[in-house]
Scaffold this motif. Structure first.
Motif, PDB file in Angstrom:
ATOM      1  N   ALA A  22     -48.835   7.462  60.015  1.00  0.00           N
ATOM      2  CA  ALA A  22     -48.973   7.208  61.443  1.00  0.00           C
ATOM      3  C   ALA A  22     -50.112   6.239  61.755  1.00  0.00           C
ATOM      4  O   ALA A  22     -50.023   5.451  62.699  1.00  0.00           O
ATOM      5  CB  ALA A  22     -49.192   8.524  62.184  1.00  0.00           C
ATOM      6  N   VAL A  23     -51.200   6.292  60.991  1.00  0.00           N
ATOM      7  CA  VAL A  23     -52.305   5.358  61.203  1.00  0.00           C
ATOM      8  C   VAL A  23     -51.812   3.929  61.045  1.00  0.00           C
ATOM      9  O   VAL A  23     -52.142   3.037  61.830  1.00  0.00           O
ATOM     10  CB  VAL A  23     -53.464   5.642  60.222  1.00  0.00           C
ATOM     11  N   MET A  24     -51.005   3.700  60.028  1.00  0.00           N
ATOM     12  CA  MET A  24     -50.473   2.350  59.812  1.00  0.00           C
ATOM     13  C   MET A  24     -49.545   1.935  60.943  1.00  0.00           C
ATOM     14  O   MET A  24     -49.586   0.792  61.406  1.00  0.00           O
ATOM     15  CB  MET A  24     -49.734   2.294  58.469  1.00  0.00           C
ATOM     16  N   GLN A  25     -48.716   2.864  61.398  1.00  0.00           N
ATOM     17  CA  GLN A  25     -47.862   2.546  62.550  1.00  0.00           C
ATOM     18  C   GLN A  25     -48.709   2.230  63.780  1.00  0.00           C
ATOM     19  O   GLN A  25     -48.403   1.306  64.540  1.00  0.00           O
ATOM     20  CB  GLN A  25     -46.937   3.720  62.853  1.00  0.00           C
ATOM     21  N   PHE A  26     -49.759   2.998  63.976  1.00  0.00           N
ATOM     22  CA  PHE A  26     -50.644   2.794  65.119  1.00  0.00           C
ATOM     23  C   PHE A  26     -51.294   1.408  65.078  1.00  0.00           C
ATOM     24  O   PHE A  26     -51.321   0.691  66.067  1.00  0.00           O
ATOM     25  CB  PHE A  26     -51.718   3.882  65.131  1.00  0.00           C
ATOM     26  N   LEU A  27     -51.793   1.036  63.910  1.00  0.00           N
ATOM     27  CA  LEU A  27     -52.485  -0.239  63.779  1.00  0.00           C
ATOM     28  C   LEU A  27     -51.539  -1.428  63.876  1.00  0.00           C
ATOM     29  O   LEU A  27     -51.888  -2.469  64.447  1.00  0.00           O
ATOM     30  CB  LEU A  27     -53.244  -0.289  62.449  1.00  0.00           C
ATOM     31  N   PHE A  28     -50.331  -1.283  63.336  1.00  0.00           N
ATOM     32  CA  PHE A  28     -49.444  -2.432  63.219  1.00  0.00           C
ATOM     33  C   PHE A  28     -48.337  -2.484  64.267  1.00  0.00           C
ATOM     34  O   PHE A  28     -47.634  -3.493  64.353  1.00  0.00           O
ATOM     35  CB  PHE A  28     -48.830  -2.474  61.808  1.00  0.00           C
ATOM     36  N   GLY A  29     -48.180  -1.421  65.090  1.00  0.00           N
ATOM     37  CA  GLY A  29     -47.180  -1.467  66.147  1.00  0.00           C
ATOM     38  C   GLY A  29     -47.364  -2.656  67.076  1.00  0.00           C
ATOM     39  O   GLY A  29     -46.450  -3.470  67.262  1.00  0.00           O
ATOM     40  N   PRO A  30     -48.547  -2.832  67.685  1.00  0.00           N
ATOM     41  CA  PRO A  30     -48.753  -3.982  68.563  1.00  0.00           C
ATOM     42  C   PRO A  30     -48.792  -5.305  67.817  1.00  0.00           C
ATOM     43  O   PRO A  30     -48.473  -6.349  68.392  1.00  0.00           O
ATOM     44  CB  PRO A  30     -50.093  -3.680  69.235  1.00  0.00           C
ATOM     45  N   VAL A  31     -49.196  -5.281  66.539  1.00  0.00           N
ATOM     46  CA  VAL A  31     -49.165  -6.518  65.748  1.00  0.00           C
ATOM     47  C   VAL A  31     -47.726  -6.991  65.604  1.00  0.00           C
ATOM     48  O   VAL A  31     -47.411  -8.172  65.822  1.00  0.00           O
ATOM     49  CB  VAL A  31     -49.799  -6.294  64.354  1.00  0.00           C
ATOM     50  N   MET A  32     -46.834  -6.070  65.244  1.00  0.00           N
ATOM     51  CA  MET A  32     -45.424  -6.417  65.115  1.00  0.00           C
ATOM     52  C   MET A  32     -44.847  -6.874  66.457  1.00  0.00           C
ATOM     53  O   MET A  32     -44.105  -7.861  66.534  1.00  0.00           O
ATOM     54  CB  MET A  32     -44.627  -5.217  64.593  1.00  0.00           C
ATOM     55  N   GLY A  33     -45.179  -6.138  67.514  1.00  0.00           N
ATOM     56  CA  GLY A  33     -44.681  -6.519  68.830  1.00  0.00           C
ATOM     57  C   GLY A  33     -45.188  -7.883  69.248  1.00  0.00           C
ATOM     58  O   GLY A  33     -44.441  -8.722  69.778  1.00  0.00           O
ATOM     59  N   GLY A  34     -46.485  -8.149  69.022  1.00  0.00           N
ATOM     60  CA  GLY A  34     -47.065  -9.445  69.373  1.00  0.00           C
ATOM     61  C   GLY A  34     -46.499 -10.579  68.547  1.00  0.00           C
ATOM     62  O   GLY A  34     -46.226 -11.667  69.064  1.00  0.00           O
ATOM     63  N   LEU A  35     -46.305 -10.336  67.247  1.00  0.00           N
ATOM     64  CA  LEU A  35     -45.706 -11.358  66.379  1.00  0.00           C
ATOM     65  C   LEU A  35     -44.278 -11.673  66.820  1.00  0.00           C
ATOM     66  O   LEU A  35     -43.838 -12.832  66.765  1.00  0.00           O
ATOM     67  CB  LEU A  35     -45.721 -10.899  64.931  1.00  0.00           C
ATOM     68  N   SER A  36     -43.564 -10.648  67.255  1.00  0.00           N
ATOM     69  CA  SER A  36     -42.186 -10.890  67.699  1.00  0.00           C
ATOM     70  C   SER A  36     -42.153 -11.640  69.027  1.00  0.00           C
ATOM     71  O   SER A  36     -41.207 -12.379  69.295  1.00  0.00           O
ATOM     72  CB  SER A  36     -41.424  -9.563  67.813  1.00  0.00           C
ATOM     73  N   ASP A  37     -43.167 -11.462  69.874  1.00  0.00           N
ATOM     74  CA  ASP A  37     -43.266 -12.258  71.101  1.00  0.00           C
ATOM     75  C   ASP A  37     -43.553 -13.724  70.782  1.00  0.00           C
ATOM     76  O   ASP A  37     -43.157 -14.618  71.528  1.00  0.00           O
ATOM     77  CB  ASP A  37     -44.378 -11.713  72.014  1.00  0.00           C
ATOM     78  N   ARG A  38     -44.242 -13.960  69.666  1.00  0.00           N
ATOM     79  CA  ARG A  38     -44.624 -15.328  69.288  1.00  0.00           C
ATOM     80  C   ARG A  38     -43.566 -16.006  68.416  1.00  0.00           C
ATOM     81  O   ARG A  38     -43.190 -17.157  68.654  1.00  0.00           O
ATOM     82  CB  ARG A  38     -45.972 -15.297  68.540  1.00  0.00           C
ATOM     83  N   TYR A  39     -43.085 -15.316  67.389  1.00  0.00           N
ATOM     84  CA  TYR A  39     -42.192 -15.941  66.411  1.00  0.00           C
ATOM     85  C   TYR A  39     -40.744 -15.485  66.523  1.00  0.00           C
ATOM     86  O   TYR A  39     -39.877 -16.028  65.832  1.00  0.00           O
ATOM     87  CB  TYR A  39     -42.696 -15.652  64.993  1.00  0.00           C
ATOM     88  N   GLY A  40     -40.493 -14.467  67.344  1.00  0.00           N
ATOM     89  CA  GLY A  40     -39.133 -13.977  67.506  1.00  0.00           C
ATOM     90  C   GLY A  40     -38.918 -12.629  66.849  1.00  0.00           C
ATOM     91  O   GLY A  40     -39.654 -12.229  65.951  1.00  0.00           O
ATOM     92  N   ARG A  41     -37.882 -11.932  67.304  1.00  0.00           N
ATOM     93  CA  ARG A  41     -37.595 -10.594  66.789  1.00  0.00           C
ATOM     94  C   ARG A  41     -36.978 -10.640  65.382  1.00  0.00           C
ATOM     95  O   ARG A  41     -37.274  -9.802  64.537  1.00  0.00           O
ATOM     96  CB  ARG A  41     -36.622  -9.850  67.718  1.00  0.00           C
ATOM     97  N   ARG A  42     -36.121 -11.633  65.145  1.00  0.00           N
ATOM     98  CA  ARG A  42     -35.350 -11.694  63.904  1.00  0.00           C
ATOM     99  C   ARG A  42     -36.219 -11.722  62.644  1.00  0.00           C
ATOM    100  O   ARG A  42     -36.039 -10.879  61.755  1.00  0.00           O
ATOM    101  CB  ARG A  42     -34.418 -12.912  63.955  1.00  0.00           C
TER     102      ARG A  42
END
Length: 401
Positions: free
Chosen positions: A53-73
């Motif tokens: 869960a710590v990893m999910q917590f730390l990387f959830g917004p990173v993944m979301g932010g990266l997908s806003d920048r580079y796309g979901r795919r």
């Protein structure tokens, strides 16, 4: 249903399997590599779940932010490939520390829940988002079915067999996504990736300043702390209270997952039409409070299984809350919102496993003041009551559908 949506649902399902797959075999797997009794294994299980869960917590917004920048795919496909490699590692790990490494990598790759939710937000009309978020919950529910069932059934062939099957599923879904997943983030809607926004606490804090969001974020968080009692202690609780085998634990969790999927894929649409988003959140809390209280004290495994549909009805809460919040943020911030919610869920999963397994160990160990295996469920019931009161303290007009 379009193929890309099927891919998203399968992705969420596999994310959920990262939690559910290991639950039935966890007590035996930990004792296999580390020794000790059931109470000791429960504590290690809590540590590993918290690490995930710590990893999910730390990387959830990173993944979301990266997908806003580079796309979901690209985010979704790369995560699936790495997830497959992680399952291979888990299948050959011979020590508790390698299992911990596997949980670290698994938590990072499972953080794509935010990106998958953002994809659904991209393709949905505002008025349809709450119901379509139910598909995300249904995918999680199916994963919660497949994971425990696979873990329970394949446990007959050894504690590592489920991980090899999960490897095949992850790579198979990555292949499907390569062919069917189209990018939904238009170039004009992409925004620069900023670590400030990708900070999980920063993302939650930023969204908390939006009108009407703060109370809902707190409710969303407390709900997940309480509801995580099931994956946190069910395997240990089932062995201690009912004498269940790993296979029976897998079947019981599978039944729970089936009901969650039915609730979030179908029933929630009926409930939303009938009660609106506010009424849906209220009803879900009432069901969860009742279910937690009864499971805490019932001594019959058969009765506990019969209560499964009641417990699953609480699954209407997250989609309804997501629907309310998603209408209050801009189109180019849906990934950030879902990332913050993902981090909120992960933060709950950091706290809940340790709290719930510690309560279980304290009230079942040799020095327990009273013998009370259901103590974690009484704790969850108390949290649900607090969450309900916080939701009710928010002006009704802000919660209207």
């Amino acid at each position: 249903m379009r193929p890309a949506v099927i891919f998203i649902i399968i992705t969420i399902m596999i994310d959920a399997m990262g939690i559910g797959l290991i639950i039935p075999v966890m007590p035996d797997l930990i004792r296999e590599v580390n020794g000790g009794d059931l109470s000791h294994a429960a504590l290690w299980g809590g540590i590993m779940a918290t690490t995930f869960a710590v990893m999910q917590f730390l990387f959830g917004p990173v993944m979301g932010g990266l997908s806003d920048r580079y796309g979901r795919r690209p985010v979704l496909l790369l995560a699936l490939v790495v997830m497959a490699a992680d399952y291979v590692l888990m299948s050959i790990a011979g020590s508790i520390w390698l299992l911990m490494v596997g949980r670290v990598i698994g938590g990072i790759t499972a953080a794509t829940h935010a990106t998958a939710s953002a994809y659904i937000a991209d393709i949905s009309k505002p008025e349809d988002r709450a119901a379509n978020f139910g598909l995300i919950g249904a995918g999680f529910g199916v994963g919660f079915v497949v994971g425990p069932l696979m873990g329970g059934v394949l446990a007959e062939y050894g504690t590592r067999a489920p991980f090899w099957a999960a490897t095949v599923l992850a790579m198979g879904n990555a292949t499907l996504g390569w062919f069917v997943l189209k990018e939904t983030v238009k170039k004009e809607n992409r925004r620069r990736f900023e670590w400030r926004r990708a900070n999980p606490l920063g993302a939650i804090r930023t969204l908390g300043h939006l009108p009407g969001i703060r109370h809902l974020l707190v409710v969303y968080f407390i709900y997940h702390v309480a509801f995580a009692v099931y994956p946190s202690v069910w395997a240990y609780f089932g062995q201690e209270r009912y004498g269940w085998s790993p296979a029976v634990i897998g079947y019981s969790l599978g039944l729970f997952g089936v009901m969650m999927a039915l609730v979030q894929a179908g029933l929630i649409r009926v409930v939303l039409r009938q009660f609106g988003e506010r009424g849906t959140v209220l009803a879900g809390h009432l069901f969860s409070i009742l279910a937690f209280g009864v499971i805490a004290v019932v001594t019959s495994g058969t009765v506990a299984l019969i209560l499964t549909p009641l417990a699953a009805l609480a699954g209407v809460i997250p989609p309804a809350l997501q629907g309310i919040m998603s209408r209050q943020v801009a189109a180019n911030a849906q990934g950030e919102l879902q990332g913050a919610l993902s981090s909120s869920t992960a933060l709950a999963m950091i706290i809940s496993p340790m709290a719930m397994t510690s309560a279980f160990a304290y009230f079942t160990g040799s020095g327990a003041p009273i013998y009370l295996p259901g103590a974690p469920f009484l704790l969850a019931m108390s949290l649900a009551i607090v969450s309900l009161f916080i939701f009710l303290s928010r002006p009704a007009a802000q919660n209207m559908a």
